[in-house]
Write a protein that holds these residues in place. Sequence first.
Motif, PDB file in Angstrom:
ATOM      1  N   THR A   1       0.824  -1.211   0.000  1.00 16.05           N
ATOM      2  CA  THR A   1       0.000   0.000   0.000  1.00 16.05           C
ATOM      3  C   THR A   1       0.856   1.257   0.000  1.00 16.05           C
ATOM      4  OG1 THR A   1      -1.845  -1.102   1.117  1.00 16.05           O
ATOM      5  CG2 THR A   1      -1.742   1.285   1.307  1.00 16.05           C
ATOM      6  N   LEU A   2       1.904   1.270   0.821  1.00 14.04           N
ATOM      7  CA  LEU A   2       2.788   2.438   0.868  1.00 14.04           C
ATOM      8  C   LEU A   2       3.519   2.623  -0.464  1.00 14.04           C
ATOM      9  CD1 LEU A   2       4.276   2.094   4.468  1.00 14.04           C
ATOM     10  CD2 LEU A   2       2.436   3.600   3.693  1.00 14.04           C
ATOM     11  N   ASP A   3       3.939   1.510  -1.069  1.00 17.86           N
ATOM     12  CA  ASP A   3       4.592   1.604  -2.384  1.00 17.86           C
ATOM     13  C   ASP A   3       3.635   2.192  -3.422  1.00 17.86           C
ATOM     14  OD1 ASP A   3       6.899   0.570  -1.357  1.00 17.86           O
ATOM     15  OD2 ASP A   3       6.533  -1.480  -2.048  1.00 17.86           O
ATOM     16  N   ALA A   4       2.375   1.740  -3.377  1.00 21.24           N
ATOM     17  CA  ALA A   4       1.381   2.260  -4.325  1.00 21.24           C
ATOM     18  C   ALA A   4       1.139   3.748  -4.102  1.00 21.24           C
ATOM     19  CB  ALA A   4       0.070   1.485  -4.182  1.00 21.24           C
ATOM     20  N   PHE A   5       1.147   4.176  -2.834  1.00 17.96           N
ATOM     21  CA  PHE A   5       0.960   5.600  -2.548  1.00 17.96           C
ATOM     22  C   PHE A   5       2.103   6.431  -3.111  1.00 17.96           C
ATOM     23  CE2 PHE A   5       2.222   9.132   0.234  1.00 17.96           C
ATOM     24  CZ  PHE A   5       1.137   9.979   0.034  1.00 17.96           C
ATOM     25  N   PHE A   6       3.340   6.006  -2.861  1.00 17.76           N
ATOM     26  CA  PHE A   6       4.486   6.785  -3.326  1.00 17.76           C
ATOM     27  C   PHE A   6       4.635   6.723  -4.853  1.00 17.76           C
ATOM     28  CE2 PHE A   6       5.844   6.124   1.154  1.00 17.76           C
ATOM     29  CZ  PHE A   6       5.901   7.473   1.501  1.00 17.76           C
ATOM     30  N   GLU A   7       4.075   5.708  -5.482  1.00 22.38           N
ATOM     31  CA  GLU A   7       4.022   5.694  -6.943  1.00 22.38           C
ATOM     32  C   GLU A   7       2.986   6.683  -7.453  1.00 22.38           C
ATOM     33  OE1 GLU A   7       3.295   1.749  -8.251  1.00 22.38           O
ATOM     34  OE2 GLU A   7       5.251   0.964  -7.608  1.00 22.38           O
ATOM     35  N   GLY A   8       1.872   6.806  -6.726  1.00 28.16           N
ATOM     36  CA  GLY A   8       0.831   7.746  -7.129  1.00 28.16           C
ATOM     37  C   GLY A   8       1.190   9.187  -6.807  1.00 28.16           C
ATOM     38  N   TYR A   9       2.042   9.378  -5.793  1.00 29.76           N
ATOM     39  CA  TYR A   9       2.483  10.735  -5.429  1.00 29.76           C
ATOM     40  C   TYR A   9       4.008  10.697  -5.242  1.00 29.76           C
ATOM     41  CZ  TYR A   9       2.645  15.288  -3.120  1.00 29.76           C
ATOM     42  OH  TYR A   9       2.913  16.597  -2.805  1.00 29.76           O
ATOM     43  N   PRO A  10       4.759  10.636  -6.335  1.00 33.76           N
ATOM     44  CA  PRO A  10       6.215  10.468  -6.235  1.00 33.76           C
ATOM     45  C   PRO A  10       6.934  11.702  -5.724  1.00 33.76           C
ATOM     46  CG  PRO A  10       5.559  10.730  -8.532  1.00 33.76           C
ATOM     47  CD  PRO A  10       4.297  10.660  -7.735  1.00 33.76           C
ATOM     48  N   LYS A  11       6.520  12.888  -6.128  1.00 33.20           N
ATOM     49  CA  LYS A  11       7.157  14.125  -5.684  1.00 33.20           C
ATOM     50  C   LYS A  11       6.215  15.304  -5.931  1.00 33.20           C
ATOM     51  CE  LYS A  11       9.750  14.485 -10.028  1.00 33.20           C
ATOM     52  NZ  LYS A  11      11.066  14.628 -10.635  1.00 33.20           N
ATOM     53  N   PRO A  12       6.410  16.397  -5.193  1.00 33.74           N
ATOM     54  CA  PRO A  12       7.446  16.578  -4.166  1.00 33.74           C
ATOM     55  C   PRO A  12       7.208  15.682  -2.963  1.00 33.74           C
ATOM     56  CG  PRO A  12       5.859  18.366  -4.092  1.00 33.74           C
ATOM     57  CD  PRO A  12       5.520  17.562  -5.294  1.00 33.74           C
ATOM     58  N   PRO A  13       8.254  15.306  -2.231  1.00 31.20           N
ATOM     59  CA  PRO A  13       8.068  14.399  -1.094  1.00 31.20           C
ATOM     60  C   PRO A  13       7.211  15.027  -0.004  1.00 31.20           C
ATOM     61  CG  PRO A  13      10.286  15.330  -1.099  1.00 31.20           C
ATOM     62  CD  PRO A  13       9.660  15.713  -2.405  1.00 31.20           C
ATOM     63  N   VAL A  14       6.449  14.193   0.683  1.00 26.59           N
ATOM     64  CA  VAL A  14       5.621  14.677   1.788  1.00 26.59           C
ATOM     65  C   VAL A  14       6.536  15.228   2.881  1.00 26.59           C
ATOM     66  CG1 VAL A  14       3.872  14.043   3.489  1.00 26.59           C
ATOM     67  CG2 VAL A  14       3.854  12.986   1.230  1.00 26.59           C
ATOM     68  N   LEU A  15       6.180  16.364   3.420  1.00 28.83           N
ATOM     69  CA  LEU A  15       7.003  16.996   4.455  1.00 28.83           C
ATOM     70  C   LEU A  15       7.135  16.070   5.664  1.00 28.83           C
ATOM     71  CD1 LEU A  15       5.643  20.660   4.354  1.00 28.83           C
ATOM     72  CD2 LEU A  15       7.714  19.753   3.293  1.00 28.83           C
ATOM     73  N   PRO A  16       8.311  16.019   6.279  1.00 27.93           N
ATOM     74  CA  PRO A  16       8.545  15.073   7.390  1.00 27.93           C
ATOM     75  C   PRO A  16       7.564  15.217   8.546  1.00 27.93           C
ATOM     76  CG  PRO A  16      10.616  15.995   6.619  1.00 27.93           C
ATOM     77  CD  PRO A  16       9.541  16.742   5.897  1.00 27.93           C
ATOM     78  N   MET A  17       7.162  16.448   8.884  1.00 32.49           N
ATOM     79  CA  MET A  17       6.273  16.641  10.032  1.00 32.49           C
ATOM     80  C   MET A  17       4.859  16.094   9.761  1.00 32.49           C
ATOM     81  SD  MET A  17       5.473  20.734   9.885  1.00 32.49           S
ATOM     82  CE  MET A  17       4.452  20.628  11.333  1.00 32.49           C
TER      83      MET A  17
END
Length: 342
Positions: free
Chosen positions: A108-124
């Motif tokens: 699921t996390l891999d699918a999320f980061f594929e759907g929203y590759p960048k800009p990266p989500v802010l650490p906070m």
Amino acid sequence: AILARGSDGVVSFLLSFFLSLLLSLCSPVMMPRVARFRSSLLVRACWAAVLLATWWCHSSVSTSAFLATRTRCDAKTGRTSDERRYLTARRSSVVDSVENNVKTVANTLDAFFEGYPKPPVLPMYRTFLVDLMTQAHLSVVDSRFKYNAIFGLGLKKAFGGLMGTYDKTMGGQPETEKIWKAMVEALGLSMETVDSDAAAMESYASTTSPADILAHMEGSSESVASEAFSTIKSSLYNLNLGVGIFQMMEMSKVDVKKENVEEWAKALKIRPAKITADLETYKLNRKKLQAAEEMIREVEIREKKKLAERLEAKAKALAEKAKASTQTSEGEAKTESADTTK
């Protein structure tokens, strides 16, 4: 032949040799000679060698089976790779023979980061977002889970409470909607369905009295939420569902406290202990979000003050520079006028 068989052949040869030697030493013919050479000590040494060889044989077989490799071919790239199977000594397992089709949190996390590759989500924000996705994932993959509109409302409100200030933090860039879409699709849901269901439940709760909502929960009358209420009674309860219920209570002007939550839970056939425990978590998370928003506001105020101070200092510097330039021009003009007079 022994060397061709490798370590197993050597072990077998040593085992056979020491066993034959032991039998020959124990024969009646050899006993007098054995006595001369302290037969008891030699026999003990032979037995120790036999035991050692047996242990070595068993260990080598077990280790070779445990560290066996298998070749895997990647369907996408066509590459092959050897992987440690870590099998038992029998080289077979019930787990290996069962194919696991359940989607993992990592998937699921891999699918999320594929759907929203960048800009990266802010650490906070990333930690809270991953926690929200993990909780939702564990509910969705459960065989007892049945999607309903109140779950959609809870998921959207939980995300909105978490990411409400994200666009402002990103300098006004519209990233929240993209992140929401990537998260919902990574969970295997439809963003359009979740959005429409959440809007319908919000409208229903805002325009319906608490007494009518309880009547609809008990099934005495029909409403747009009747299907969701019926699904809740026969499916898995989860935190996002609880958040949806708490949000409906707030929208219908019901005080979200333990007694009222237990009354709604009884009407929906939910164990009161579960939903009241989630109520404490819900209130705690809201306090954390409020504290985070307050911190962000304080940071914005400090940054605005610093910006104002920098602009003021820059304006003063420009004014002084302009004043100095004017004085220089006036001095030059006076000099030229004096020269002309002469």
